[in-house]
Scaffold this motif. Structure first.
Motif, mmCIF file in Angstrom:
data_model
loop_
_atom_site.group_PDB
_atom_site.id
_atom_site.type_symbol
_atom_site.label_atom_id
_atom_site.label_comp_id
_atom_site.label_asym_id
_atom_site.label_seq_id
_atom_site.Cartn_x
_atom_site.Cartn_y
_atom_site.Cartn_z
ATOM 1 N N PHE A 173 0.941 -1.075 -0.115
ATOM 2 C CA PHE A 173 -0.217 0.156 0.504
ATOM 3 C C PHE A 173 0.870 1.545 0.375
ATOM 4 C CE2 PHE A 173 -3.122 3.021 2.248
ATOM 5 C CZ PHE A 173 -3.472 3.012 1.340
ATOM 6 N N ASP A 205 4.954 -0.535 -3.396
ATOM 7 C CA ASP A 205 4.918 -0.465 -4.595
ATOM 8 C C ASP A 205 3.715 -1.433 -5.069
ATOM 9 O OD1 ASP A 205 7.507 -1.901 -3.316
ATOM 10 O OD2 ASP A 205 6.344 -2.984 -2.048
ATOM 11 N N MET A 206 2.761 -0.296 -4.915
ATOM 12 C CA MET A 206 1.585 -0.342 -5.652
ATOM 13 C C MET A 206 1.999 0.225 -6.853
ATOM 14 S SD MET A 206 -1.904 -0.361 -4.224
ATOM 15 C CE MET A 206 -2.152 1.116 -3.073
ATOM 16 N N THR A 229 -7.631 -1.336 -9.710
ATOM 17 C CA THR A 229 -8.973 0.106 -9.529
ATOM 18 C C THR A 229 -8.844 0.034 -7.657
ATOM 19 O OG1 THR A 229 -10.288 -1.395 -9.265
ATOM 20 C CG2 THR A 229 -9.936 -0.070 -11.743
ATOM 21 N N GLY A 230 -9.676 0.837 -7.405
ATOM 22 C CA GLY A 230 -10.256 1.127 -5.899
ATOM 23 C C GLY A 230 -9.088 1.831 -5.363
ATOM 24 N N LEU A 231 -10.278 2.132 -4.725
ATOM 25 C CA LEU A 231 -9.748 3.141 -3.214
ATOM 26 C C LEU A 231 -9.925 4.106 -3.697
ATOM 27 C CD1 LEU A 231 -6.011 1.635 -2.131
ATOM 28 C CD2 LEU A 231 -7.880 1.829 -1.275
ATOM 29 N N GLN A 232 -10.201 4.309 -5.428
ATOM 30 C CA GLN A 232 -9.976 5.650 -5.673
ATOM 31 C C GLN A 232 -11.287 5.463 -6.651
ATOM 32 O OE1 GLN A 232 -6.818 7.102 -7.600
ATOM 33 N NE2 GLN A 232 -6.014 4.957 -8.329
ATOM 34 N N SER A 274 -1.466 18.185 -4.870
ATOM 35 C CA SER A 274 -0.472 16.987 -5.639
ATOM 36 C C SER A 274 -1.531 16.160 -5.868
ATOM 37 C CB SER A 274 0.457 16.810 -4.913
ATOM 38 O OG SER A 274 0.325 16.545 -3.635
ATOM 39 N N CYS A 275 -2.150 15.965 -6.461
ATOM 40 C CA CYS A 275 -3.276 14.535 -6.937
ATOM 41 C C CYS A 275 -2.710 14.147 -7.606
ATOM 42 C CB CYS A 275 -4.207 15.511 -7.676
ATOM 43 S SG CYS A 275 -5.557 15.995 -6.402
ATOM 44 N N TYR A 276 -2.077 13.094 -7.785
ATOM 45 C CA TYR A 276 -1.419 12.159 -8.526
ATOM 46 C C TYR A 276 -1.922 10.888 -8.500
ATOM 47 C CZ TYR A 276 3.115 10.264 -9.291
ATOM 48 O OH TYR A 276 4.071 9.335 -9.513
ATOM 49 N N TRP A 305 -1.681 7.397 -8.166
ATOM 50 C CA TRP A 305 -1.166 6.204 -7.371
ATOM 51 C C TRP A 305 -0.994 5.195 -6.969
ATOM 52 C CZ3 TRP A 305 -3.469 4.200 -3.462
ATOM 53 C CH2 TRP A 305 -4.489 4.244 -3.349
ATOM 54 N N ILE A 322 4.086 6.665 -5.061
ATOM 55 C CA ILE A 322 3.978 7.101 -4.260
ATOM 56 C C ILE A 322 4.064 7.918 -4.883
ATOM 57 C CG2 ILE A 322 4.609 8.220 -2.068
ATOM 58 C CD1 ILE A 322 2.475 6.453 -1.040
ATOM 59 N N PRO A 323 3.815 9.571 -4.700
ATOM 60 C CA PRO A 323 4.434 11.031 -6.086
ATOM 61 C C PRO A 323 5.805 11.483 -5.666
ATOM 62 C CG PRO A 323 2.483 11.430 -4.781
ATOM 63 C CD PRO A 323 2.619 10.206 -4.392
ATOM 64 N N ARG A 325 -7.356 12.266 -13.593
ATOM 65 C CA ARG A 325 -5.992 12.027 -13.354
ATOM 66 C C ARG A 325 -5.653 11.621 -14.714
ATOM 67 N NH1 ARG A 325 -5.326 10.321 -6.839
ATOM 68 N NH2 ARG A 325 -7.146 12.500 -6.226
ATOM 69 N N PRO A 371 -8.018 -3.403 -2.073
ATOM 70 C CA PRO A 371 -9.631 -3.436 -2.143
ATOM 71 C C PRO A 371 -9.710 -1.663 -2.814
ATOM 72 C CG PRO A 371 -8.867 -2.762 0.303
ATOM 73 C CD PRO A 371 -7.290 -3.380 -0.869
ATOM 74 N N ASP A 372 -11.331 -2.132 -2.637
ATOM 75 C CA ASP A 372 -12.558 -0.776 -3.368
ATOM 76 C C ASP A 372 -12.317 -0.096 -1.994
ATOM 77 O OD1 ASP A 372 -14.852 1.021 -4.230
ATOM 78 O OD2 ASP A 372 -15.463 -1.402 -4.180
ATOM 79 N N LEU A 373 -12.821 1.152 -1.738
ATOM 80 C CA LEU A 373 -13.365 1.325 -0.291
ATOM 81 C C LEU A 373 -13.040 3.207 -1.063
ATOM 82 C CD1 LEU A 373 -11.835 1.119 2.655
ATOM 83 C CD2 LEU A 373 -13.750 -0.080 1.899
ATOM 84 N N ARG A 384 -6.695 10.437 2.403
ATOM 85 C CA ARG A 384 -5.356 10.991 1.586
ATOM 86 C C ARG A 384 -4.635 12.249 1.518
ATOM 87 N NH1 ARG A 384 -7.797 8.987 -3.600
ATOM 88 N NH2 ARG A 384 -9.005 7.345 -3.064
ATOM 89 N N ASN A 415 -3.179 15.105 -0.203
ATOM 90 C CA ASN A 415 -2.873 15.265 -0.700
ATOM 91 C C ASN A 415 -3.596 14.065 -2.051
ATOM 92 O OD1 ASN A 415 -3.256 18.274 -0.711
ATOM 93 N ND2 ASN A 415 -1.128 18.022 -0.452
#
Lengths: 207, 121
Positions: A49, A52-53, A89-92, A115-117, A119, A124-125, A169, B8-10, B18, B20
């Motif tokens: 997370f 290494d993502m 995908t996921g988390l965003q 600093s949207c990125y 990721w 990590i940016p 993005r 996982p999707d949240l 987050r 930024n």
């Protein structure tokens, strides 16, 4: 001490606990003891997370676009779905747009507001992505900034600067370097750098 | 060795905080909680949606639905995780209580140790 009753569902929110650190440690040690969790597996998730993502995910997307014309067409038309189909995908919830570098156009990404990125694709940016100098200057004098990154573009190449937001993005699809004919997608993915997908580097074949 | 980690999707109210645009933890306990929830799900202990439903409920119940503060979010996250473990009969509140007291003593000892020597490890 909090009594057991207070922790039952619906009776007490964890919000008001002052010993949450001890509770999380207790959860982990109990789960490990019962053979349900392994600390190494927890470490692996956290590392993936945090570190290494990406940028390997983005590199895989690029390599696939280089080797599969149908995928490339899909990526440029609807990057959110094309990239989603690879499981990244996921988390965003923001949408992704892939922009292609050609002989005539070079794309570069910035986030002027913060600093949207992307990721999940790029990890990590880098620190410079957040520097006000980069954010301001790449918009005003992209050619100069790219030169500082070691990318010298001919005057005939137009530079498009894309301003990332929380909703949208970008991913730069760099040009596939000469000398990589016949390479597999796996081989290609290894030479696609993070910076090339931000647009501040070109992909080159390591000598 | 990280290719197998599925993110996982949240989304929406349950979205990970987050800074930024980057996911953030501001204390180790938060990343441990996150890692436990994801790794037990990956082992097949529960479907992701089961956790997600509890998390959304926990967030709504707490009344703080729009925070970017990891300290708040991961409390809600851990609360949801504990409810899941409890509902599945994996852990009881009593188990947790007893072990928490032990961990508190260990933590207090660690603090003391740090103070004695003027630095941590």
């Amino acid at each position: 001490m909090t009594t057991p009753e207070k922790l039952e569902s619906g009776k007490l929110s964890w919000m008001s606990l002052d010993d949450v650190e001890a509770r999380v440690r207790a959860l982990e040690s109990l789960l490990v003891e019962r053979g349900l969790a392994e600390s190494a597996a927890v470490d692996a998730v956290v590392n993936a997370f945090e570190n290494d993502m990406g940028p390997m995910n983005g590199a895989k997307v690029v390599a696939r676009a280089w080797t599969e014309p149908d995928f490339k067409e899909w990526l440029l038309r609807d990057a959110t779905s094309a990239i989603g189909s690879m499981g990244f995908t996921g988390l965003q919830s923001e949408h992704l747009l892939a922009v292609e570098n050609t002989d005539d156009v070079h794309n570069v990404i910035v986030c002027t507001l913060c600093s949207c990125y992307p990721w999940t694709l790029l990890g990590i940016p880098p620190a410079w992505f957040k520097y006000p100098q980069y954010r301001a200057r790449v918009v005003k004098e992209p050619r100069e900034v790219l030169k500082e990154f070691g990318v010298e573009l001919g005057p005939e190449v137009r530079i498009d600067v894309w301003d990332t937001s929380a909703e949208l993005r970008y991913l730069v699809l760099p040009q596939r370097p000469a000398g990589t004919e016949g390479w597999s997608a796996e081989q290609l993915a290894e030479i696609v750098s993070r910076d090339s997908m931000v647009g501040v580097a070109l992909v080159s074949v390591p000598s | 060795m990280t290719a197998s980690i599925t993110v996982p999707d949240l989304e929406g109210v349950a979205a990970i905080p987050r800074s930024n645009g980057e996911p953030t933890f501001d204390a180790p306990w938060q990343s441990r909680a996150f890692g436990m929830v994801v790794s037990l799900h990956e082992q097949g202990l529960y479907p992701w949606d089961e956790f997600k439903t509890l998390l959304i409920d926990e967030i709504e119940r707490s009344g703080i639905t729009d925070t970017c503060d990891p300290a708040v979010y991961y409390r809600q996250f851990t609360g949801a995780f504990f409810r899941l473990l409890e509902a599945r009969g994996i852990l009881s509140a009593e188990d947790l209580e007893v072990r928490t007291d032990e961990e508190k003593r260990l933590l207090a000892h660690e603090d003391e140790h740090t103070d004695d020597h003027g630095h941590g490890h």
